[in-house]
Motif scaffolding. Structure first.
Motif, mmCIF file in Angstrom:
data_model
loop_
_atom_site.group_PDB
_atom_site.id
_atom_site.type_symbol
_atom_site.label_atom_id
_atom_site.label_comp_id
_atom_site.label_asym_id
_atom_site.label_seq_id
_atom_site.Cartn_x
_atom_site.Cartn_y
_atom_site.Cartn_z
ATOM 1 N N GLY A 10 50.906 34.687 41.623
ATOM 2 C CA GLY A 10 50.538 33.202 42.351
ATOM 3 C C GLY A 10 49.800 32.487 41.643
ATOM 4 N N VAL A 11 48.597 32.228 42.097
ATOM 5 C CA VAL A 11 47.391 31.315 41.507
ATOM 6 C C VAL A 11 46.250 32.098 41.092
ATOM 7 C CG1 VAL A 11 48.320 29.213 42.378
ATOM 8 C CG2 VAL A 11 46.640 30.696 43.823
ATOM 9 N N ASN A 12 46.517 33.533 41.111
ATOM 10 C CA ASN A 12 45.379 34.111 41.016
ATOM 11 C C ASN A 12 44.779 34.404 39.642
ATOM 12 O OD1 ASN A 12 45.073 35.226 43.462
ATOM 13 N ND2 ASN A 12 46.024 37.099 43.132
ATOM 14 N N ILE A 24 49.366 39.433 32.936
ATOM 15 C CA ILE A 24 50.791 39.791 32.613
ATOM 16 C C ILE A 24 50.650 41.485 32.016
ATOM 17 C CG2 ILE A 24 52.629 39.338 30.703
ATOM 18 C CD1 ILE A 24 51.852 36.264 31.291
ATOM 19 N N LYS A 25 49.764 41.383 30.914
ATOM 20 C CA LYS A 25 49.440 42.694 30.455
ATOM 21 C C LYS A 25 49.273 44.002 31.386
ATOM 22 C CE LYS A 25 47.916 41.165 25.987
ATOM 23 N NZ LYS A 25 48.169 39.623 26.169
ATOM 24 N N GLU A 26 48.448 43.376 32.502
ATOM 25 C CA GLU A 26 48.124 44.588 33.429
ATOM 26 C C GLU A 26 49.209 44.753 34.399
ATOM 27 O OE1 GLU A 26 45.510 46.369 33.098
ATOM 28 O OE2 GLU A 26 44.005 45.325 32.319
ATOM 29 N N ALA A 27 50.106 43.813 34.562
ATOM 30 C CA ALA A 27 51.244 43.942 35.260
ATOM 31 C C ALA A 27 52.113 44.893 34.812
ATOM 32 C CB ALA A 27 51.903 42.598 35.914
ATOM 33 N N THR A 228 45.976 40.892 41.332
ATOM 34 C CA THR A 228 44.667 40.277 40.831
ATOM 35 C C THR A 228 43.877 41.023 40.025
ATOM 36 O OG1 THR A 228 42.701 39.186 41.400
ATOM 37 C CG2 THR A 228 43.307 41.136 43.054
ATOM 38 N N LEU A 229 43.091 40.676 39.280
ATOM 39 C CA LEU A 229 42.181 41.304 38.240
ATOM 40 C C LEU A 229 41.006 41.736 39.044
ATOM 41 C CD1 LEU A 229 42.232 39.238 35.046
ATOM 42 C CD2 LEU A 229 43.505 41.545 35.411
ATOM 43 N N ASP A 230 40.720 40.993 40.169
ATOM 44 C CA ASP A 230 39.456 41.093 40.607
ATOM 45 C C ASP A 230 39.340 40.771 42.124
ATOM 46 O OD1 ASP A 230 36.690 41.367 41.744
ATOM 47 O OD2 ASP A 230 35.907 40.714 39.978
ATOM 48 N N ASN A 231 39.204 41.742 43.207
ATOM 49 C CA ASN A 231 39.466 41.034 44.631
ATOM 50 C C ASN A 231 38.247 40.203 45.020
ATOM 51 O OD1 ASN A 231 40.483 44.036 44.839
ATOM 52 N ND2 ASN A 231 41.739 42.529 45.633
ATOM 53 N N GLN A 232 37.239 40.141 44.038
ATOM 54 C CA GLN A 232 36.016 39.352 44.462
ATOM 55 C C GLN A 232 35.944 38.047 43.919
ATOM 56 O OE1 GLN A 232 34.067 40.726 46.808
ATOM 57 N NE2 GLN A 232 35.529 42.454 46.851
ATOM 58 N N LEU A 233 36.996 37.649 43.170
ATOM 59 C CA LEU A 233 37.189 36.208 42.380
ATOM 60 C C LEU A 233 37.200 35.387 43.411
ATOM 61 C CD1 LEU A 233 39.261 37.075 39.306
ATOM 62 C CD2 LEU A 233 37.242 36.440 39.347
ATOM 63 N N ALA A 240 43.731 39.521 49.665
ATOM 64 C CA ALA A 240 44.957 39.840 50.010
ATOM 65 C C ALA A 240 45.783 40.370 48.882
ATOM 66 C CB ALA A 240 45.665 38.667 50.748
ATOM 67 N N SER A 241 45.380 40.617 47.820
ATOM 68 C CA SER A 241 46.009 41.155 46.752
ATOM 69 C C SER A 241 45.375 42.556 46.399
ATOM 70 C CB SER A 241 45.697 40.115 45.492
ATOM 71 O OG SER A 241 46.038 38.967 45.692
ATOM 72 N N LEU A 242 46.335 43.118 45.526
ATOM 73 C CA LEU A 242 45.793 44.387 44.980
ATOM 74 C C LEU A 242 45.328 44.238 43.636
ATOM 75 C CD1 LEU A 242 48.668 46.801 45.971
ATOM 76 C CD2 LEU A 242 46.694 46.568 47.087
ATOM 77 N N ASN A 243 44.105 45.149 43.426
ATOM 78 C CA ASN A 243 43.805 45.101 41.836
ATOM 79 C C ASN A 243 44.464 45.978 41.060
ATOM 80 O OD1 ASN A 243 42.710 47.809 42.374
ATOM 81 N ND2 ASN A 243 40.807 46.805 43.238
#
Length: 335
Positions: A10-12, A24-27, A228-233, A240-243
């Motif tokens: 999304g916009v994360n 992209i790499k982490e996904a 997301t890379l970090d839920n605290q961003l 509402a995303s998974l790290n």
């Protein structure tokens, strides 16, 4: 067929191309099949006076209530998305996006992606839907905030401009971030499949992996989850995303459900066939049977045995006469 798992960035990326590349790499490392982005021009999407949605206000610490200002900070250029698609190809993960205005939609359609997603908010947007007249991509139609009649309207509109309805998948979701379990109404996904005869999936905005697992068990062929890379961003969707670590567990749980579902063919497994040899009943004499005597319920019984005549052939044996004498406990043999 394996469930398509979409890591919804999304916009994360928070408006930063390098963050998009990291996502992209982490996904890919998490096992997602697609990584998905949102393409928009803020000035085409919202009026400058538009306020943030309640969930956006709740999920952000920014005191500004301007949706335009928020989106402008999260916006990436068309040139950025060309690079993002190339980065997906380099990392061997498929690119997907949804567009939120006509200019962005035309750009997206010209990227010739395998799939294009129509956001829930565009399901009744007539000029937007008409832009799909030359679409060669498969379409995922998100159905948050919609009724069956709304979905029917969108499908009819797409069909009227030449879209092959068979190339559309319907994505059930609850447009709240995060949503409560009582709001999910997963049975409506089954209703959509029965009503329209199309593939269905689920866009998961809950905080419980059991929800997507349930969707797969109920027939979802596509699962989308914010990533997301970090839920605290700071941002509207991070909470509402998974790290990364949680998304890996999420993917593993879905693949486990697929194993559990197995095949629709009812047949014994290899391990069951081995067990079957030890538990199947064979036909035995329950008392002495003399040669020429007819086999019957009165002189036979069944017991577990590796060899002998299977108990399913009981009626066949009952139509025969003994070709020799049998003692109680002997396996029955027929010619």
């Amino acid at each position: 067929m394996s469930t398509l798992i979409i890591a919804e960035v999304g916009v994360n990326h928070n408006g930063h191309l390098n963050e998009a590349f990291k996502l992209i790499k982490e996904a890919k490392s998490c096992g997602a099949d697609f990584v998905k982005f949102q393409i928009f021009k803020s000035e085409n999407l919202v009026d400058e006076q538009a306020e943030k949605a309640p969930y956006q206000q709740k999920n952000m610490t920014d005191t500004s209530n301007s949706q335009f200002e928020m989106l402008k900070k999260l916006e990436l250029s068309f040139e950025d998305f060309v690079k993002i698609k190339e980065e997906c190809e380099i990392n061997n993960i498929r690119f997907m996006a949804s567009a939120f205005d006509l200019e962005s939609l035309n750009f997206l359609l010209n990227l010739n992606c395998d799939y294009v997603k129509i956001p829930s908010g565009e399901i009744g947007n007539v000029p937007y839907l008409r832009e799909f007249k030359n679409c060669t991509s498969k379409i995922i139609l998100s159905t948050g905030m919609s009724t069956i009649q709304d979905i029917e309207f969108a499908l009819e509109m797409l069909n009227s401009v030449g879209v092959d309805i068979k190339n559309i998948s319907l994505l059930h979701c609850t447009s709240n971030y995060p949503c409560d379990l009582e709001e999910i109404n997963m049975n409506s996904m089954v209703t959509m499949r029965k009503r329209f005869g199309l593939n269905v999936g689920y866009s998961d905005h809950s905080n419980d992996n059991a929800v997507s697992n349930t969707a797969v068990a109920m027939g979802a062929s596509i699962i989308e989850k914010h990533f997301t890379l970090d839920n605290q961003l700071e941002g509207p969707d991070h909470k509402a995303s998974l790290n990364v670590e949680d998304f890996k567990k999420f993917v593993k749980s879905i693949r486990k459900v697929e194993k559990i579902l197995g095949s629709s063919t009812k047949k014994p497994t290899n391990s069951e066939m081995e067990t079957k040899r030890y538990v199947e009943k064979k036909i035995f004499a329950s008392k002495q049977i003399l040669k020429g005597e007819k086999f019957s319920d009165l002189n036979m019984t069944t017991k577990r045995s590796k060899s002998g005549i299977n108990s399913r052939d009981w009626d066949l044996v009952c139509s025969k006469e003994a070709s020799k004498d049998f003692q109680a406990g002997d396996l029955i043999e027929i010619e």
